[in-house]
Design an enzyme around this catalytic site. Structure first.
Site, PDB file in Angstrom:
ATOM      1  N   GLY A  28      57.838  46.641  48.876  1.00 23.44           N
ATOM      2  CA  GLY A  28      59.170  46.690  48.283  1.00 23.44           C
ATOM      3  C   GLY A  28      59.468  48.020  47.607  1.00 23.44           C
ATOM      4  N   LEU A  30      62.079  49.694  48.246  1.00 20.11           N
ATOM      5  CA  LEU A  30      62.227  50.362  49.538  1.00 20.11           C
ATOM      6  C   LEU A  30      63.021  51.668  49.452  1.00 20.11           C
ATOM      7  CD1 LEU A  30      62.922  47.264  51.828  1.00 20.11           C
ATOM      8  CD2 LEU A  30      60.731  48.329  51.235  1.00 20.11           C
ATOM      9  N   HIS A  31      62.649  52.591  50.317  1.00 22.19           N
ATOM     10  CA  HIS A  31      63.356  53.870  50.427  1.00 22.19           C
ATOM     11  C   HIS A  31      63.501  54.184  51.921  1.00 22.19           C
ATOM     12  CE1 HIS A  31      59.362  55.430  51.247  1.00 22.19           C
ATOM     13  NE2 HIS A  31      58.938  54.984  50.070  1.00 22.19           N
ATOM     14  N   HIS A  34      60.512  53.635  54.375  1.00 21.26           N
ATOM     15  CA  HIS A  34      60.304  52.262  54.861  1.00 21.26           C
ATOM     16  C   HIS A  34      61.324  51.928  55.957  1.00 21.26           C
ATOM     17  CE1 HIS A  34      58.857  51.745  50.531  1.00 21.26           C
ATOM     18  NE2 HIS A  34      57.793  51.419  51.236  1.00 21.26           N
ATOM     19  N   LYS A 148      51.903  58.579  56.028  1.00 23.97           N
ATOM     20  CA  LYS A 148      51.690  58.989  54.631  1.00 23.97           C
ATOM     21  C   LYS A 148      50.404  58.362  54.110  1.00 23.97           C
ATOM     22  CE  LYS A 148      53.619  58.809  50.068  1.00 23.97           C
ATOM     23  NZ  LYS A 148      53.035  57.562  49.558  1.00 23.97           N
ATOM     24  N   SER A 184      58.345  58.065  48.133  1.00 28.59           N
ATOM     25  CA  SER A 184      57.392  57.046  47.702  1.00 28.59           C
ATOM     26  C   SER A 184      58.047  56.166  46.650  1.00 28.59           C
ATOM     27  CB  SER A 184      56.156  57.727  47.097  1.00 28.59           C
ATOM     28  OG  SER A 184      55.414  56.806  46.344  1.00 28.59           O
ATOM     29  N   SER A 185      57.690  54.890  46.657  1.00 26.36           N
ATOM     30  CA  SER A 185      58.222  53.975  45.647  1.00 26.36           C
ATOM     31  C   SER A 185      57.829  54.459  44.251  1.00 26.36           C
ATOM     32  CB  SER A 185      57.668  52.569  45.855  1.00 26.36           C
ATOM     33  OG  SER A 185      57.892  52.171  47.188  1.00 26.36           O
TER      34      SER A 185
HETATM   35  P1  AMP Z   1      54.286  50.617  50.696  1.00 29.61           P
HETATM   36  O1  AMP Z   1      55.478  49.778  50.374  1.00 29.61           O
HETATM   37  O2  AMP Z   1      54.165  51.852  49.845  1.00 29.61           O
HETATM   38  O3  AMP Z   1      53.017  49.825  50.790  1.00 29.61           O
HETATM   39  O4  AMP Z   1      54.537  51.184  52.148  1.00 29.61           O
HETATM   40  C1  AMP Z   1      54.825  50.357  53.233  1.00 29.61           C
HETATM   41  C2  AMP Z   1      54.757  51.163  54.494  1.00 29.61           C
HETATM   42  O5  AMP Z   1      55.704  52.240  54.431  1.00 29.61           O
HETATM   43  C3  AMP Z   1      53.372  51.810  54.704  1.00 29.61           C
HETATM   44  O6  AMP Z   1      53.032  51.725  56.079  1.00 29.61           O
HETATM   45  C4  AMP Z   1      53.604  53.236  54.277  1.00 29.61           C
HETATM   46  O7  AMP Z   1      52.732  54.158  54.888  1.00 29.61           O
HETATM   47  C5  AMP Z   1      55.048  53.467  54.722  1.00 29.61           C
HETATM   48  N1  AMP Z   1      55.658  54.564  53.981  1.00 29.61           N
HETATM   49  C6  AMP Z   1      55.621  54.780  52.646  1.00 29.61           C
HETATM   50  N2  AMP Z   1      56.238  55.926  52.329  1.00 29.61           N
HETATM   51  C7  AMP Z   1      56.665  56.467  53.500  1.00 29.61           C
HETATM   52  C8  AMP Z   1      57.382  57.673  53.842  1.00 29.61           C
HETATM   53  N3  AMP Z   1      57.746  58.544  52.926  1.00 29.61           N
HETATM   54  N4  AMP Z   1      57.665  57.876  55.142  1.00 29.61           N
HETATM   55  C9  AMP Z   1      57.293  56.991  56.107  1.00 29.61           C
HETATM   56  N5  AMP Z   1      56.626  55.846  55.843  1.00 29.61           N
HETATM   57  C10 AMP Z   1      56.313  55.589  54.563  1.00 29.61           C
END
Ligand code: AMP
Length: 277
Positions: A28, A30-31, A34, A148, A184-185
């Protein structure tokens, strides 16, 4: 967009579907990074499922877990706008019905001893716990992960091999701010000044890459560590590795594909990034 909180309801719906299923697991807040994974899934799969679950077992630092940003209403809006077919939104009791203690450990091997594994003990075991449960619930044909989290992609690829899951892993490029900072979140926890400074992470990686024929890696690493330190960063690691295996390298190699990987803290927020060399 259908939203399911229970695995049983999710399964009932997915059992009635045909064709390929793309899956994007997230925590979550989200940006666009994601959302880019979701768009890639939508381009290649008949149905796209996203999950949001802040997984307690992968946080080796309880403060990081407590402070993890939660923006669920905004997340639902973004996913819906992006054309997500299904959002799986379980709670802790749904994913860990027997509690969080005494979970069987996964065999992560060498990947658990270096970089993220070394600095976040237990982290990858927690990642495997939840990813295994989510993959078992969703049973996707394709899994979309961000480069990432490079080491995480390797751990999950290994997990799927070990557990005999026949799922195609698609690794998607890192989306960045205009400054170069990886989205990044956790960036939401930085002050405006720190947000600006955080762009130094990517520029240091780029600097090392550009100078790779002019100076040995240890010299360039020292320079980068110094700049980061001067600017208030507390760096856990800045390493060069073989990209196929993540074996750490002492210096640049003319024959291997390589990757630079960094984890550093600014204002107490832990940020990671990487760059292929
Ligand atoms: P997270 O919510 O941080 O666990 O990330 C969920 C998914 O989104 C993971 O596969 C991350 O590698 C991917 N993700 C996070 N940040 C980025 C980004 N800046 N660009 C592309 N994918 C991302």
């Amino acid at each position: 967009m259908f939203i399911f909180k229970k695995q049983k309801d999710l399964r009932e719906f997915l059992d009635g579907q045909t064709g390929s299923i793309g899956f994007v697991p997230t925590m979550g807040a989200l940006h666009e990074g994601h959302i880019s994974l979701l768009q890639t899934s939508k381009q290649s799969c008949d149905l796209s499922v996203c999950s949001i679950f802040v997984n307690p077992t992968q946080f080796n630092d309880p403060k990081d877990f407590e402070k993890y940003p939660v923006t669920i209403d905004e997340d639902i809006r973004l996913l819906s706008e992006a054309g997500t077919d299904v959002l799986f939104l379980p709670d802790v009791a749904e994913m860990y019905p027997d509690g969080l203690n005494g979970l069987t450990a996964f065999d992560i091997g060498e990947l658990d001893l270096i970089l993220e594994g070394q600095f976040r003990p237990g982290h990858f075991n927690g990642v495997c716990q939840i990813v295994y449960r989510l993959l078992t619930a969703v049973r996707p044909t394709h899994l979309f992960l961000g480069e990432k989290d490079f080491q995480q992609c390797m751990v999950i690829q290994q997990l799927m091999k070990q557990t005999g899951m026949d799922i195609s892993l698609i690794t998607c490029p890192t989306l960045r701010e205009d400054s170069g900072l990886a989205k990044s979140s956790r960036n939401a926890r930085l002050s405006p000044e720190a947000l600006e400074k955080a762009a130094l992470i990517y520029s240091c990686l780029n600097h090392i890459k550009e100078k790779k024929n002019e100076a040995p890696f240890p010299v360039l690493r020292e320079e980068a560590m110094h700049i980061l330190h001067q600017n208030g960063f507390d760096t856990e690691y800045l390493e060069l590795a073989e990209s196929a295996t993540l074996r750490l390298l002492d210096d640049f190699s003319a024959t291997q594909s390589m990757i630079l990987l960094i984890a550093t803290r600014l204002e107490g927020v832990r940020l990671i990034d990487n760059l292929r060399v």
